[in-house]
Design an enzyme around this catalytic site. Sequence first.
Site, PDB file in Angstrom:
ATOM      1  N   ASN A 177      46.398  -8.347 -27.747  1.00 57.28           N
ATOM      2  CA  ASN A 177      46.200  -6.949 -28.109  1.00 57.28           C
ATOM      3  C   ASN A 177      44.744  -6.497 -28.104  1.00 57.28           C
ATOM      4  O   ASN A 177      44.408  -5.464 -28.690  1.00 57.28           O
ATOM      5  CB  ASN A 177      46.804  -6.698 -29.498  1.00 57.28           C
ATOM      6  CG  ASN A 177      48.294  -6.957 -29.533  1.00 57.28           C
ATOM      7  OD1 ASN A 177      49.005  -6.704 -28.563  1.00 57.28           O
ATOM      8  ND2 ASN A 177      48.775  -7.497 -30.644  1.00 57.28           N
ATOM      9  N   ASN A 200      52.676  -9.492 -32.170  1.00 57.24           N
ATOM     10  CA  ASN A 200      52.602  -8.651 -33.365  1.00 57.24           C
ATOM     11  C   ASN A 200      53.149  -7.241 -33.189  1.00 57.24           C
ATOM     12  O   ASN A 200      52.582  -6.274 -33.723  1.00 57.24           O
ATOM     13  CB  ASN A 200      51.166  -8.620 -33.887  1.00 57.24           C
ATOM     14  CG  ASN A 200      50.770  -9.950 -34.505  1.00 57.24           C
ATOM     15  OD1 ASN A 200      51.622 -10.708 -34.971  1.00 57.24           O
ATOM     16  ND2 ASN A 200      49.492 -10.256 -34.486  1.00 57.24           N
ATOM     17  N   SER A 311      45.662 -18.470 -34.594  1.00 55.79           N
ATOM     18  CA  SER A 311      46.128 -17.110 -34.361  1.00 55.79           C
ATOM     19  C   SER A 311      47.526 -17.120 -33.741  1.00 55.79           C
ATOM     20  O   SER A 311      47.954 -18.111 -33.140  1.00 55.79           O
ATOM     21  CB  SER A 311      45.163 -16.366 -33.439  1.00 55.79           C
ATOM     22  OG  SER A 311      45.236 -16.898 -32.120  1.00 55.79           O
ATOM     23  N   THR A 312      48.221 -15.993 -33.884  1.00 53.49           N
ATOM     24  CA  THR A 312      49.537 -15.851 -33.261  1.00 53.49           C
ATOM     25  C   THR A 312      49.424 -16.003 -31.750  1.00 53.49           C
ATOM     26  O   THR A 312      50.290 -16.605 -31.110  1.00 53.49           O
ATOM     27  CB  THR A 312      50.138 -14.477 -33.603  1.00 53.49           C
ATOM     28  OG1 THR A 312      50.255 -14.366 -35.017  1.00 53.49           O
ATOM     29  CG2 THR A 312      51.513 -14.317 -32.971  1.00 53.49           C
ATOM     30  N   TYR A 345      39.099  -3.516 -31.696  1.00 56.87           N
ATOM     31  CA  TYR A 345      39.648  -4.858 -31.907  1.00 56.87           C
ATOM     32  C   TYR A 345      41.031  -4.966 -31.266  1.00 56.87           C
ATOM     33  O   TYR A 345      41.328  -5.944 -30.575  1.00 56.87           O
ATOM     34  CB  TYR A 345      39.727  -5.122 -33.415  1.00 56.87           C
ATOM     35  CG  TYR A 345      40.191  -6.504 -33.791  1.00 56.87           C
ATOM     36  CD1 TYR A 345      39.493  -7.628 -33.363  1.00 56.87           C
ATOM     37  CD2 TYR A 345      41.304  -6.687 -34.599  1.00 56.87           C
ATOM     38  CE1 TYR A 345      39.906  -8.900 -33.721  1.00 56.87           C
ATOM     39  CE2 TYR A 345      41.726  -7.960 -34.964  1.00 56.87           C
ATOM     40  CZ  TYR A 345      41.024  -9.055 -34.522  1.00 56.87           C
ATOM     41  OH  TYR A 345      41.434 -10.308 -34.872  1.00 56.87           O
ATOM     42  N   HIS A 346      41.890  -3.982 -31.491  1.00 55.34           N
ATOM     43  CA  HIS A 346      43.189  -3.882 -30.834  1.00 55.34           C
ATOM     44  C   HIS A 346      43.207  -2.631 -29.964  1.00 55.34           C
ATOM     45  O   HIS A 346      42.623  -1.610 -30.340  1.00 55.34           O
ATOM     46  CB  HIS A 346      44.327  -3.790 -31.865  1.00 55.34           C
ATOM     47  CG  HIS A 346      44.521  -5.033 -32.667  1.00 55.34           C
ATOM     48  ND1 HIS A 346      44.794  -5.018 -34.016  1.00 55.34           N
ATOM     49  CD2 HIS A 346      44.478  -6.341 -32.304  1.00 55.34           C
ATOM     50  CE1 HIS A 346      44.916  -6.266 -34.452  1.00 55.34           C
ATOM     51  NE2 HIS A 346      44.728  -7.083 -33.431  1.00 55.34           N
ATOM     52  N   HIS A 366      41.023 -16.681 -38.843  1.00 55.59           N
ATOM     53  CA  HIS A 366      40.979 -17.266 -37.511  1.00 55.59           C
ATOM     54  C   HIS A 366      39.541 -17.483 -37.034  1.00 55.59           C
ATOM     55  O   HIS A 366      38.630 -16.775 -37.444  1.00 55.59           O
ATOM     56  CB  HIS A 366      41.687 -16.352 -36.509  1.00 55.59           C
ATOM     57  CG  HIS A 366      43.080 -15.995 -36.904  1.00 55.59           C
ATOM     58  ND1 HIS A 366      44.031 -16.939 -37.212  1.00 55.59           N
ATOM     59  CD2 HIS A 366      43.694 -14.792 -37.053  1.00 55.59           C
ATOM     60  CE1 HIS A 366      45.166 -16.340 -37.527  1.00 55.59           C
ATOM     61  NE2 HIS A 366      44.977 -15.042 -37.449  1.00 55.59           N
TER      62      HIS A 366
END
Length: 394
Positions: A177, A200, A311-312, A345-346, A366
């Site tokens: 993302n 997410n 992290s995911t 950031y996203h 993270h």
Amino acid sequence: MRAFERYLALLAMSTCMCIVLTYMHSWIGTVEEHLRSVDPSMGFISTLKSRTLLGEQISIPKITNTKEFKEDVNEELDEEDSMLIAEVKADVEDVISYPWQPNHTAAVSKREEMLSYFNLLKVLTMTSDDVTSGHLARFYSAKSKRIVSVPGGMHDLLPKRQLFRKNRYKKCSLVGNSGVLLQSGCGKNIDQSDFVVRCNFATMKGFEKDVGTKVDVVTFNPSILRNNYNSLLTEKDRLQFKNDLIGYGNFVLWVPVFSDHAVSATIRTLIDFLGKNKDDLTNVQLAFPGNVLPDIEEFWFSKDIDEERISTGLLMYMISSLLCDELHLYGFYPFPEFRNKQIPYHYYQSMNRTAENYDFGYMKVHRLPDEFAYLTKLHKEGAIKLHLETCSAK
């Protein structure tokens, strides 16, 4: 007389013991504070335990000036982080210009190495046979964490058989993302993949040209329910969440956290909602991983990635690489600037949240620059394709 003397001796000994214990309590508290300033996720006992298990000899420094000690530690950490970030950022142009070719041998080698640490089927999902409502079980967090009660209704929502147990995909896309996706024009490339994993529950609406629309698996951090849908407290919140789930198409909703005490209530809310609306949400297959995080953490520790929780995105890289012959990563870039241009950031967030989110990503949970450095290494080996450039011209 002798009895009285013994009484005085015991009293003196007890007094001395109290003084010693009081001093030790104060000393441990001071050391605890300083260790947390070095690593917010660690305290005195946990730090000693983890380092002792690793065979490291512990030497607690004598602290004379608390303020100066904390400032020195912070400066040292800031300098180390800055050096790593600068080094990785300098390598970005090299990644973009690198004459990438898929290396099947390298991909297979990485896959076999991961399989030596954990069972693929346990990573993917539990099945309905793994849980019985009301029974106690341990999920995901760690072998030493407390067991939890399986929520009612969970059994009926889980798949009856392991997902993707016989599937192999030629070309897959894992979509992160990062704001680097904005104006990338990579949506078409992503949608042409045989299998697409997203992270997410990120919105695609309004960003289709850059991120595409195809989805087979999407991860769902429980905090999303709290932050984006007000924990489903009102009918409006519940309707919005339901519409968003339907709008995502047919997919697996993969929840990577189950038993953490901070999210247990949220998980129960999610399970309850999906159970009540399962007739309208036949497009959604709920999935939870088994208790494999300790083994996964051991693998990443062997790669010098030591963080409170991976992290995911990195977790989904592992799963995708085990299912796919050729894996392409989009939106995996942890820095606030790309080619001297500020990015969020996203990709779906406003620019003014950049500083807050980057601080969180780097320091509290993270170690994203470490993860990114490892992904660039895999890219150069041909084990994965890390997309940072635009896709429009292709």
